[in-house]
Design an enzyme around this catalytic site. Structure first.
Site, PDB file in Angstrom:
ATOM      1  N   ASN A   9       0.861  -1.185   0.000  1.00 28.04           N
ATOM      2  CA  ASN A   9       0.000   0.000   0.000  1.00 28.04           C
ATOM      3  C   ASN A   9       0.895   1.232   0.000  1.00 28.04           C
ATOM      4  OD1 ASN A   9      -1.795   2.046   0.460  1.00 28.04           O
ATOM      5  ND2 ASN A   9      -2.446   1.356   2.500  1.00 28.04           N
ATOM      6  N   LYS A  11       0.071   4.259  -0.250  1.00 27.97           N
ATOM      7  CA  LYS A  11      -0.580   5.426   0.375  1.00 27.97           C
ATOM      8  C   LYS A  11      -0.380   6.673  -0.502  1.00 27.97           C
ATOM      9  CE  LYS A  11      -0.229   3.119   4.781  1.00 27.97           C
ATOM     10  NZ  LYS A  11      -0.094   3.184   6.227  1.00 27.97           N
ATOM     11  N   HIS A  95      -9.660   1.032   4.955  1.00 23.01           N
ATOM     12  CA  HIS A  95      -8.361   1.241   5.611  1.00 23.01           C
ATOM     13  C   HIS A  95      -8.550   2.187   6.804  1.00 23.01           C
ATOM     14  CE1 HIS A  95      -4.225   2.357   6.403  1.00 23.01           C
ATOM     15  NE2 HIS A  95      -3.885   1.269   5.741  1.00 23.01           N
ATOM     16  N   GLU A 167      -5.153  -5.010  10.530  1.00 23.10           N
ATOM     17  CA  GLU A 167      -4.134  -3.985  10.730  1.00 23.10           C
ATOM     18  C   GLU A 167      -4.419  -3.239  12.034  1.00 23.10           C
ATOM     19  OE1 GLU A 167      -2.255  -2.652   6.750  1.00 23.10           O
ATOM     20  OE2 GLU A 167      -4.086  -1.518   7.001  1.00 23.10           O
ATOM     21  N   GLY A 173       2.667   2.229  10.796  1.00 20.47           N
ATOM     22  CA  GLY A 173       3.619   3.331  10.647  1.00 20.47           C
ATOM     23  C   GLY A 173       4.309   3.715  11.938  1.00 20.47           C
ATOM     24  N   SER A 212       3.602  -2.180  10.237  1.00 22.85           N
ATOM     25  CA  SER A 212       5.060  -2.225  10.399  1.00 22.85           C
ATOM     26  C   SER A 212       5.678  -3.570  10.015  1.00 22.85           C
ATOM     27  CB  SER A 212       5.455  -1.827  11.828  1.00 22.85           C
ATOM     28  OG  SER A 212       5.022  -0.510  12.114  1.00 22.85           O
TER      29      SER A 212
HETATM   30  P1  13P Z   1       3.073   0.366   7.664  1.00 24.64           P
HETATM   31  O1  13P Z   1       3.593  -0.923   7.039  1.00 24.64           O
HETATM   32  O2  13P Z   1       3.811   1.568   7.171  1.00 24.64           O
HETATM   33  O3  13P Z   1       2.961   0.249   9.146  1.00 24.64           O
HETATM   34  O4  13P Z   1       1.579   0.551   7.097  1.00 24.64           O
HETATM   35  C1  13P Z   1       0.682  -0.482   7.210  1.00 24.64           C
HETATM   36  C2  13P Z   1      -0.530  -0.145   6.435  1.00 24.64           C
HETATM   37  O5  13P Z   1      -1.292   0.715   6.819  1.00 24.64           O
HETATM   38  C3  13P Z   1      -0.764  -0.860   5.173  1.00 24.64           C
HETATM   39  O6  13P Z   1      -2.045  -0.646   4.696  1.00 24.64           O
END
Ligand code: 13P
Length: 251
Positions: A9, A11, A95, A167, A173, A212
């Site tokens: 992802n 983002k 999400h 998640e 993050g 993460s």
């Molecule tokens: P991170 O891997 O940066 O923690 O993000 C996870 C996420 O939100 C994937 O959709």
């Protein structure tokens, strides 16, 4: 036997140039044959990414779709049919960043899920609890509520063509990964919950872990029996890291 899926992802990251370079670098990495690999660029990059990966096995998905299936007067929105038209085959729905930043409710997410499937896209339904919910012992209750908003509303059969991504918000993050045991516990509970409605749907359902995920922790997460791959944020922007995560999901 569930075939693993690793999804990146991206983002709201990247420029035309940086994304082209990321895909060039990814093409030089060895990706496993026994894992499905998908990337979810921002909307404006979907077509360019689709064109660049056309000859590869990479699957392209969108990070969101509109609640409405057909085109219409919805400024700024993109319908699942339009996403299908430009070559997407998957879409993230629900999400946590959209639940939080765009105030997406369970019922809106259910409508997006319906639109995605109606257009022939595979939805990845994202669920997960906040830190406060986990500390209050409400992690499972939260996740079940988010799943039931689709499962109870539409029936278990819709999960024949869908993926769930667990998640935990506190792990996104943050560098704080759920331990393999913490993740496995919720994944097993999700599968058991779906199995109350259909054992076969539950058995075949892919449940991804996100939060993460890195090359350094992917193997032990993916070794858990109910973790069928990952939804990767930050680490998916680095070709070496992401390909190592994909390899960790293979056998
Ligand atoms: P991170 O891997 O940066 O923690 O993000 C996870 C996420 O939100 C994937 O959709």
């Amino acid at each position: 036997m569930r075939r693993p899926l690793v999804a990146g992802n991206w983002k709201m990251h990247g420029t035309c140039a940086s994304i082209k370079q990321l895909l060039n670098e990814l093409a030089e990495q060895a990706l496993p044959d026994d894992v499905d690999v998908a990337v979810f660029p921002g909307l404006i990059h979907l077509q360019a990414v689709g064109a660049q990966v056309a000859e590869s096995h990479l699957v392209v998905g969108s990070q969101d779709c509109a609640v409405q299936l057909e085109e219409g007067a919805m400024t700024g929105e993109t319908s699942a049919l339009q996403l299908k038209d430009i070559g997407c085959s998957m879409v993230l729905v629900g999400h946590s960043e959209r639940r939080q930043l765009q105030d997406e409710t369970d019922s809106v997410i259910c409508r997006k899920f319906i639109a995605a499937q109606a257009a022939g896209l595979t939805p990845i339904l994202c669920v997960g609890e906040s830190l406060a919910e986990r500390e209050a012992g409400q992690a499972l209750v939260t996740v079940q509520r988010q799943i039931d908003a689709v499962l109870v509303e539409l029936g278990v059969e819709v999960f024949n063509n869908a993926v769930i991504a667990y998640e935990p918000i506190w792990a996104i993050g943050s560098g704080l990964t759920a331990t393999p045991e913490q993740a496995q516990e919720i994944h097993a509970q999700i599968r058991a919950h779906v199995a109350k409605y259909s054992a076969t749907v539950a058995q075949d359902l892919k449940i991804l872990y996100g939060g993460s995920v890195k090359a350094a922790n992917a193997a032990e997460l993916f070794a858990q029996v109910d973790i069928d791959g990952g939804l990767v944020g930050g680490a998916s922007l680095n070709a070496k890291e992401f390909s190592a995560i994909c390899r960790a999901a293979g056998n």
